[in-house]
Design an enzyme around this catalytic site. Structure first.
Site, mmCIF file in Angstrom:
data_model
loop_
_atom_site.group_PDB
_atom_site.id
_atom_site.type_symbol
_atom_site.label_atom_id
_atom_site.label_comp_id
_atom_site.label_asym_id
_atom_site.label_seq_id
_atom_site.Cartn_x
_atom_site.Cartn_y
_atom_site.Cartn_z
ATOM 1 N N VAL A 92 0.904 -1.155 0.000
ATOM 2 C CA VAL A 92 0.000 0.000 0.000
ATOM 3 C C VAL A 92 0.943 1.204 0.000
ATOM 4 O O VAL A 92 1.791 1.352 0.878
ATOM 5 C CB VAL A 92 -0.930 0.000 1.231
ATOM 6 C CG1 VAL A 92 -1.632 1.352 1.368
ATOM 7 C CG2 VAL A 92 -1.977 -1.108 1.102
ATOM 8 N N SER A 93 0.809 2.038 -1.029
ATOM 9 C CA SER A 93 1.784 3.106 -1.249
ATOM 10 C C SER A 93 1.771 4.133 -0.125
ATOM 11 O O SER A 93 0.768 4.281 0.589
ATOM 12 C CB SER A 93 1.470 3.820 -2.567
ATOM 13 O OG SER A 93 1.491 2.893 -3.625
ATOM 14 N N ALA A 94 2.881 4.862 -0.009
ATOM 15 C CA ALA A 94 2.960 5.959 0.954
ATOM 16 C C ALA A 94 1.901 7.011 0.611
ATOM 17 O O ALA A 94 1.645 7.277 -0.566
ATOM 18 C CB ALA A 94 4.355 6.576 0.919
#
Ligand SMILES: C[S@@+](CC[C@H](N)C(=O)[O-])C[C@H]1O[C@@H](n2cnc3c(N)ncnc32)[C@H](O)[C@@H]1O
Length: 422
Positions: A92-94
């Site tokens: 899950v991206s920043a």
């Protein structure tokens, strides 16, 4: 819409448990607001709609097992999936990257949006932005990620999102056309399916890899042309695309700890024994007198305005041994000719606007010459392009005419990427 379903699940069985759960939810809400405030302060959230979406969606619902404080930091990726070779294939991206991409996309209520690469959280943000009259579709090649995204979306109350298991190389025709396609995985090219499934006024936001670097680019169709024109680009990187669109880079080992990285299409050849010898020759250091600032913009200029420059990488051990400057650890463009090479460095200099000055270190028999060539490229950038967004980036699908292209361009499988410095 977002936090209500989660709080509905809070049915305190005892007073103590009820208090604990309530505190957790309140903590998450406060942390979420703090995250949005930081993203606003950093200029990454610029619209009220993206702020509202990020305030609404409970990010922790998509990151099972991760501590709340970590979930709501702005620069932290979550729930990584690692393959047998130890590489990350999914995260899950920043949130700062998600904010940048959502602002680049300019999603409006009622739009139809495709997200390529799932995690659930970003799809929920998109669902908030398109509202009840729009539609959000997310696709992932990995069944585990699709399952986890479905669970998270359902837990957080976003069952309306279409979650599809497929190789996005072919898009998702069953829910097309899309006003926005937001690619959240590192792409090396723009497959024809994405353009076929984009509306005539649509926009693609894509982390595109070229010349050994990745830039998050927002592409719009050019009026009266088949080309796509970048309205803006930013620094950022993603895990690489798998499936039909996967691409590899060439890695040329100079020593066990130092290597050159090149795009897979490059035909450049290097005299590795001579470069190895050059590493042991005394460095020639020179300073530009120009500020060290916006290194990502300078890097883009060096890679796309003159001769082909490979990216020079080194392991920490080579830095610790003093063989190369620490700037090489994260990769830096290197001017290489025969058995000589040069790359940029920095030093403190209170006389410059940024407090730092850009310089060059060169090795090998032609160190003086090659060092001064790189220095003049750096000065050229500093004098003429020292600002954000100076590059004009255009993508020409194979159906477009590219006969007129004179400046830097990279030939890809499905088209040509051109970068101009007007
Ligand atoms: C950085 S993650 C996506 C993060 C997500 N958008 C979020 O909410 O934070 C990238 C995802 O792209 C997926 N992926 C890689 N290649 C793909 C392909 N060809 N088609 C669809 N998904 C792909 C990976 O499985 C991975 O889950």
């Amino acid at each position: 819409m977002a936090s209500a379903p989660l709080s509905r699940t809070v049915q305190p069985e005892t007073i103590t448990k009820g208090i604990t759960l309530t505190l957790q939810i309140d903590d998450a809400g406060a942390l979420r607001q703090a995250m949005v405030a930081v993203l606003r302060d950093e200029g990454l959230i610029t619209t009220d709609s993206v702020a509202a979406a990020m305030n609404a969606v409970p990010r922790h619902a998509f990151a099972p097992g991760e501590p709340l404080e970590k979930v709501y930091q702005t620069d932290t990726t979550l729930v990584p999936k690692i393959d047998a070779a130890g590489r990350q294939t999914s995260v899950v991206s920043a949130s700062h990257i998600q904010a940048i991409q959502l602002e680049q996309a300019g999603v409006l209520p009622g739009m139809s949006v495709l997200e390529i690469g799932s995690g659930g959280y970003n799809a929920a943000l998109i669902a908030e932005l398109v509202g009840p009259t729009g539609s959000a579709t997310t696709v992932d090649i990995d069944a585990d990620i699709v399952d986890r995204a479905r669970v998270g979306l359902s837990r957080a109350g976003y069952e309306q999102v279409n979650v599809v298991l497929a190789d996005a190389e072919h898009g998702v025709p069953q829910h097309a056309p899309y006003d926005r396609i937001i690619v959240t995985v590192g792409a090396w090219d723009i497959p024809p399916a994405w353009l076929d499934q984009l509306t005539p006024t649509g926009r693609i936001v894509v982390p595109l890899r070229f010349a050994g670097i990745t830039r998050l680019i927002a592409f719009d169709r050019s009026p009266g042309s088949l080309a796509l024109t970048a309205s803006n680009y930013r620094l950022g990187s993603f895990v690489p695309m798998q499936g039909g669109g996967a691409a590899t880079e060439q890695l040329i080992a100079v020593t066990p700890n130092i290597g050159l990285r090149l795009d897979q299409q490059s035909t450049a050849a290097f005299d590795v024994p001579a470069l190895r010898k050059a590493l042991n020759s005394p460095p020639v250091v020179s300073w530009s007198g120009t500020p060290f600032d916006m290194p990502d913009e300078l890097e883009l200029f060096l890679l796309t305005s003159g001769p082909e420059l490979p990216m020079l990488y080194a392991a920490q051990a080579a830095v610790d041994q003093g063989v190369v400057n620490r700037t090489v650890r994260n990769g830096t463009p290197a001017l290489v000719r025969g058995g000589s090479f040069a790359y940029r460095i920095k030093r403190e200099n209170a006389q410059t606007a940024s407090g730092y000055e850009t310089g060059v270190v060169a090795h090998g028999p032609e160190a003086e010459q090659i060092g001064s060539e790189l220095l003049s490229m750096i000065r050229n950038w500093a004098n003429s392009y020292f600002r954000r967004g100076a590059a004009h980036i255009t993508y020409y699908p194979n159906t477009a005419d590219t006969g007129h292209l004179l400046g830097w361009h990279a030939t890809k499988r499905h088209g040509v990427l051109a970068v101009a410095w007007p």
